[in-house]
Design a protein around this motif. Structure first.
Motif, short mmCIF file in Angstrom:
data_model
loop_
_atom_site.label_atom_id
_atom_site.label_comp_id
_atom_site.label_asym_id
_atom_site.label_seq_id
_atom_site.Cartn_x
_atom_site.Cartn_y
_atom_site.Cartn_z
N TRP A 53 -14.38 -20.85 -20.03
CA TRP A 53 -14.58 -20.69 -21.47
C TRP A 53 -13.91 -21.85 -22.21
O TRP A 53 -12.82 -22.29 -21.85
CB TRP A 53 -14.01 -19.37 -21.94
CG TRP A 53 -14.80 -18.78 -23.07
CD1 TRP A 53 -14.43 -18.67 -24.38
CD2 TRP A 53 -16.11 -18.22 -22.99
NE1 TRP A 53 -15.43 -18.07 -25.12
CE2 TRP A 53 -16.48 -17.79 -24.29
CE3 TRP A 53 -17.03 -18.06 -21.95
CZ2 TRP A 53 -17.70 -17.20 -24.57
CZ3 TRP A 53 -18.24 -17.47 -22.23
CH2 TRP A 53 -18.57 -17.05 -23.52
N GLY A 54 -14.57 -22.35 -23.26
CA GLY A 54 -14.08 -23.52 -23.97
C GLY A 54 -13.33 -23.17 -25.25
O GLY A 54 -13.63 -22.17 -25.91
N PHE A 55 -12.36 -24.01 -25.59
CA PHE A 55 -11.56 -23.85 -26.81
C PHE A 55 -11.43 -25.19 -27.50
O PHE A 55 -11.34 -26.23 -26.85
CB PHE A 55 -10.18 -23.28 -26.49
CG PHE A 55 -10.22 -21.95 -25.80
CD1 PHE A 55 -10.24 -20.77 -26.53
CD2 PHE A 55 -10.26 -21.87 -24.42
CE1 PHE A 55 -10.30 -19.54 -25.90
CE2 PHE A 55 -10.32 -20.65 -23.77
CZ PHE A 55 -10.34 -19.49 -24.51
N LEU A 56 -11.39 -25.16 -28.82
CA LEU A 56 -11.26 -26.36 -29.63
C LEU A 56 -10.07 -26.18 -30.56
O LEU A 56 -10.00 -25.20 -31.30
CB LEU A 56 -12.54 -26.58 -30.44
CG LEU A 56 -12.81 -27.98 -30.97
CD1 LEU A 56 -13.13 -28.92 -29.81
CD2 LEU A 56 -13.99 -27.95 -31.95
N VAL A 57 -9.11 -27.12 -30.54
CA VAL A 57 -7.91 -27.00 -31.37
C VAL A 57 -7.80 -28.23 -32.26
O VAL A 57 -7.97 -29.36 -31.80
CB VAL A 57 -6.65 -26.80 -30.51
CG1 VAL A 57 -6.49 -27.89 -29.49
CG2 VAL A 57 -5.40 -26.70 -31.38
N VAL A 58 -7.58 -28.00 -33.56
CA VAL A 58 -7.57 -29.04 -34.58
C VAL A 58 -6.16 -29.14 -35.17
O VAL A 58 -5.59 -28.12 -35.60
CB VAL A 58 -8.58 -28.72 -35.70
CG1 VAL A 58 -8.66 -29.87 -36.69
CG2 VAL A 58 -9.96 -28.41 -35.11
N PHE A 59 -5.63 -30.35 -35.22
CA PHE A 59 -4.27 -30.57 -35.72
C PHE A 59 -4.31 -31.27 -37.07
O PHE A 59 -4.99 -32.28 -37.24
CB PHE A 59 -3.49 -31.44 -34.72
CG PHE A 59 -3.33 -30.80 -33.37
CD1 PHE A 59 -2.26 -29.96 -33.11
CD2 PHE A 59 -4.25 -31.03 -32.37
CE1 PHE A 59 -2.11 -29.36 -31.87
CE2 PHE A 59 -4.12 -30.43 -31.13
CZ PHE A 59 -3.04 -29.60 -30.88
N LYS A 60 -3.52 -30.74 -37.99
CA LYS A 60 -3.43 -31.35 -39.31
C LYS A 60 -2.24 -32.30 -39.42
O LYS A 60 -2.21 -33.15 -40.30
CB LYS A 60 -3.34 -30.25 -40.37
CG LYS A 60 -3.59 -30.73 -41.79
CD LYS A 60 -3.69 -29.57 -42.76
CE LYS A 60 -3.95 -30.08 -44.17
NZ LYS A 60 -4.09 -28.95 -45.13
N GLY A 61 -1.26 -32.15 -38.54
CA GLY A 61 -0.06 -33.00 -38.59
C GLY A 61 0.30 -33.55 -37.23
O GLY A 61 -0.08 -33.01 -36.19
N TYR A 62 1.08 -34.63 -37.23
CA TYR A 62 1.41 -35.31 -35.99
C TYR A 62 2.50 -34.60 -35.19
O TYR A 62 2.55 -34.71 -33.96
CB TYR A 62 1.85 -36.75 -36.29
CG TYR A 62 0.69 -37.64 -36.66
CD1 TYR A 62 -0.19 -38.11 -35.70
CD2 TYR A 62 0.47 -38.01 -37.99
CE1 TYR A 62 -1.26 -38.92 -36.04
CE2 TYR A 62 -0.59 -38.82 -38.35
CZ TYR A 62 -1.46 -39.28 -37.37
OH TYR A 62 -2.52 -40.07 -37.70
N GLU A 63 3.38 -33.87 -35.85
CA GLU A 63 4.42 -33.16 -35.10
C GLU A 63 3.81 -32.07 -34.23
O GLU A 63 4.21 -31.88 -33.07
CB GLU A 63 5.46 -32.57 -36.06
CG GLU A 63 6.63 -31.91 -35.34
CD GLU A 63 7.68 -31.36 -36.27
OE1 GLU A 63 8.66 -30.74 -35.77
OE2 GLU A 63 7.55 -31.54 -37.51
N SER A 64 2.84 -31.35 -34.77
CA SER A 64 2.16 -30.31 -33.98
C SER A 64 1.41 -30.95 -32.82
O SER A 64 1.41 -30.41 -31.70
CB SER A 64 1.20 -29.52 -34.87
OG SER A 64 1.89 -28.80 -35.87
#
Length: 869
Positions: A581-592
């Motif tokens: 199963w696939g997952f997509l994760v989006v980051f808004k900041g560089y620390e995360s």
């Protein structure tokens, strides 16, 4: 799994249309099973006809064993059935073509092929008298599908002395057709009894022009309970001690040609066969042993809950399942919505922990979390395991699904082991959420443990039964007055798959305003994560599949928001689905983003620090740990391959950094030597001792051992430098002097060359002979602005690229090649212009210019000179 019974093919395929019988009423089932004879064929209305009636007539005759007559009837019936099916098929094709052309013009999907459903049933422990009564058997089988008998043919099977458990000994065999509310054209049934061992078999072949999975599922789920009821063993007359319980095994398959779907691409119709959801439905229901725990409809969707045996018990039939139910391995449980499998008990933790914890762990301190969908409650439960979370707002449009989940899926949403940060006072608290539930009114429910506490009623849970799309757009859309205090640290979408043929999925993954609203709802280091359905296969195309198209569109919409720094993807293979199963994760900041790339021990420590205390004393995290987290840091090779099959092909995929070409020569480190550099004030340098052609690899055997100082280690070094500047400055000078920085992992990291290549100097004014050929040199670069070509380095600055994510380490450490032909005696010179990050550009270029002009020494020389004093 395969069915445990052996089926003779000749009685599955052939169906006789002979004597017409009377209509049958469900209300007369009790009388029928008691032997009521008032249901006479004499009262039957004439059989219905259609425009597709066969051109030949089938003679009506009563039961008999005349082989010639039977053979003739079989042959003529087959001919009539073929004619009628051809006629129906032509009608279906004509109607579907009209609808297909209309939908294709509008750019929508459409099903173009008729289908049928095949239900195969075995029933054990059936009353002997019923197994010998042909009329009662046929009419009960017809009533199970709410139909009337149209025509039939039966014969008795001979008793075989000493036959023991031989199938069919002394039983009956019937083939008949039905006509009623469930049959679009015809339902054909085969019945076969074995009274000596109290068993029977039924095959229903239900012809239908509908390919909708939810309709197929509703039909099947309405039949199975009827069969269990109509053929139930009468305990008052049972002779066995103790009395046996009637057992039903059933298997479902979609039959006929695969579903075809038309979509528009570049003005042309593209036909995709085999709706993945139809395949999934057949696979889930293809296990012959299962218990129907619940089937019904909410206002939004069709809901089915099945209980199924674990794989170790399936092959041993009903007896094996009965034995397994008392053993250590629990029965599996599966929930389907509109015929599509959502999750199972066996895959509960792998799927839901993969969906939630990578995002929550990557965020520095998640306090506010939102869930889109997730009506079963399992995603909510995983979020509540993090004690940093103050509130989890769950937006589920289907309130009835939440109620059903608390009744039938308590394993998904049981928070009874959780404590409120060290005490268990929450058991005495009355908490009401916006859905209107409290933990005291959730009821015992089927299979609930006595201490069951619903996660929906947990103090930090904020359940809102609303349309999540509208909710986000109202609060965080382009025209909304956004309250920063209401923003979320993490948003999790556990809704429809992007490849779903349900139209609502297009609103989730193709709506620019909705995507923008989600990104607007995130805090500065916020993270958005979504499940993305079944992962690709290696031979999949990069463009035509609906899931692939939605995936590409969604990533483009996210990038268009200009409100995120990177997208990463990963797969989980143990969710009990047909594929990873696939997952997509989006980051808004560089620390995360930097936390996403932490090492296993960091994840293990963070899990321990954030875990909510439990009454059992055990960790609430049953699947996730540090080692598992690191497997999610890189996409699969399949995802990279499919990404590079897009049309047009992403330019980054042209980078030749995948592996090493054995036909390309390498410049071994052993063929180089140290000497005084020809660069002013540069100290030592590295020189070639042999000739090598342009394009040769450079010191591969050493480069693959380069030292990577990850962001976490870099941060610790900087901290220690503040406390112990004299000692730690040596390490800092070594890393800075002999390595180069990178921003790929979110925060600053460093790559340090090993061995003799550590002493390679930079060229000046484009004199480098390894590395890249850039548009600017050390002398003419603008100290105030980093060139766009470096800012857009495809390997370091790609917003979403499985290719870059999988190949960056090779690119950063072992991708250098000679950019010109080399003669022995030349100094090895690299291009240092691009070896920095944007925020350090000015100071970096100023240092290079001063070194090339002889106005300053390099950092390494300065350090070495200071040590000599």
């Amino acid at each position: 799994s395969t069915s445990t019974r052996v089926i003779s093919s000749w009685w599955i395929v052939i169906h006789l249309v002979l004597a017409a019988l009377g209509p049958f009423s469900l209300s007369k089932i009790p009388l029928l099973l008691k032997g009521d004879t008032s249901l006479s064929a004499a009262n039957a209305p004439p059989p219905t006809t259609s425009t597709c009636s066969p051109s030949i007539s089938i003679p009506s005759h009563s039961h008999g064993n005349d082989s010639n007559l039977e053979s003739t009837a079989y042959s003529r019936q087959a001919q009539a059935q073929d004619e009628e099916e051809q006629c129906l098929s032509k009608q279906d094709e004509s109607n579907d073509d009209k609808e297909d052309n209309k939908n294709i013009k509008a750019g929508t999907s459409t099903s173009t092929s008729p289908s049928a459903q095949h239900l195969l049933v075995d029933i054990q422990h059936v009353e002997t008298s019923l197994l010998l009564d042909t009329d009662r058997l046929i009419e009960a089988a017809a009533a199970a599908v709410d139909s009337t008998v149209q025509s039939r043919e039966c014969r008795s099977l001979p008793f075989v002395a000493g036959g023991g458990d031989r199938a069919g000994a002394g039983g009956v065999h019937c083939l008949f057709t039905l006509d009623g509310t469930t049959a679009r054209a015809r339902t054909s049934v085969t019945l076969y009894t074995r009274p000596r061992i109290g068993t029977m078999s039924l095959d229903y072949y239900l012809a239908s022009s509908s390919t909708a999975d939810e309709k197929s599922l509703s039909l099947i789920m309405s039949i199975v309970p009827n069969l269990e009821r109509f053929f139930k063993l009468d305990q008052t007359t049972a002779t066995s001690t103790p009395a046996k319980t009637t057992q039903v095994e059933w298997l479902f398959k979609k039959r006929g040609y695969p579903t075809s779907t038309g979509i528009m691409h570049d003005g042309e119709k593209i036909v995709i066969t085999d709706n993945p959801e139809s395949t999934e439905l057949s696979n889930v229901l293809g296990s012959s042993i299962k218990n129907l725990m619940f089937h019904g409809k909410t206002q939004m969707q069709d809901v089915t809950v099945l209980e199924m045996p674990p794989p170790s018990a399936v092959g041993s039939g009903i007896a094996g399942v009965e034995q397994q139910q008392a053993g250590p391995e629990p029965m599996n449980k599966v929930i389907l919505l509109d015929g599509v499998c959502q999750s199972s008990l066996r895959g509960l933790e792998p799927y839901h922990e993969a969906l939630t914890h990578m995002a929550l762990l990557s965020h520095p301190h998640p306090k506010r979390v939102a869930i889109i969908g997730g009506g079963e409650g399992a995603t909510l439960r995983e979020v509540l395991k993090h004690k940093t979370v103050d509130v989890c707002t769950m937006l589920e449009i289907d309130a009835d699904l939440v109620d059903l989940a608390q009744e039938h899926l308590h394993e998904w949403n049981d928070c009874s082991d959780f404590m409120t940060f060290g005490d268990d006072e929450e058991e005495d608290e009355g908490n009401n959420n916006s859905h209107g539930h409290s933990k005291n009114d959730s009821g015992a429910g089927a299979g609930k443990s006595s201490n069951y506490v619903s996660c929906f009623d947990y103090p930090r849970a904020d359940l809102q039964t609303v349309d999540a799309i509208g909710w986000f757009m109202d609060k965080f859309g382009s025209n909304a007055q956004i309250n920063d205090a209401e923003k979320f640290d993490v948003v999790i979408m556990d809704a429809l798959d992007p490849g779903s043929f349900v139209g609502f999925s297009d609103m989730l993954y193709g709506n620019q305003e909705f995507v923008q609203a989600i990104m607007n709802s995130l805090t500065d280091e916020g993270i958005f994560i979504t499940q993305f359905g079944e992962s690709y296969e290696l031979d999949d195309d990069g463009d035509w599949g609906k899931g692939s198209q939605a995936f590409n569109t969604f990533s483009q919409l996210l990038e268009a928001t200009n409100n995120a720094v990177a997208i990463k993807s990963y797969n989980e293979a143990h969710g009990d689905f047909e594929a990873p199963w696939g997952f997509l994760v989006v980051f808004k900041g560089y620390e995360s983003l930097a936390n996403f790339y932490q090492d296993p021990s960091w994840f293990d420590l963070t899990l321990a620090q954030r875990a909510i205390p439990t009454k059992s004393g055990e960790s609430p995290f049953l699947y996730m740990d540090g080692a598992m987290a690191t497997t999610y840091q890189y996409p699969s090779r399949v995802d990279e391959t499919i990404y590079c099959r897009q049309s047009p092909k992403p330019s980054i995929c042209e980078e030749n950094v995948r592996g090493f070409d054995p036909d390309i020569p390498n410049v071994p480190a052993s063929t180089m030597e140290l000497g005084k550099s020809l660069i002013p004030n540069a100290g030592r340098g590295v020189f070639y001792t042999e000739d090598f052609p342009k394009g040769s690899y450079f010191a591969l055997e050493d480069s693959v051992h380069s030292m990577i100082v990850m962001p976490g280690a870099t941060e610790i070094i900087d901290t220690m430098l503040d406390y112990y500047p004299q000692k730690w400055s040596k390490l800092v000078n070594y890393i800075s002097g002999y390595g180069f920085p990178s921003g790929f992992f979110g925060s600053e990291s460093h790559v340090v060359d090993p061995g003799i290549t550590t002493f390679v100097n930079h060229g000046c004014n484009g004199t480098n002979n390894i590395g890249g050929v850039l548009e600017v040199t050390e002398l003419d670069a603008d100290v105030d602005k980093m060139p766009d070509s470096l800012l857009r380095d495809p390997m370091e600055s790609s917003f979403f690229s499985p290719f870059a994510d999988r190949n960056y380490m090779t690119y950063a450490t072992a991708s250098d090649k000679l950019v010109k032909d080399i003669k022995a005696g030349e100094e090895v010179l690299d291009n240092y212009v691009g070896m920095t990050v944007d925020e350090d550009w000015t100071s970096w270029i100023q240092g290079l210019k001063a070194s090339c002009l002889g106005q300053a020494s390099g950092l390494v020389v300065e350090v070495e000179n200071s040590q000599k004093m």
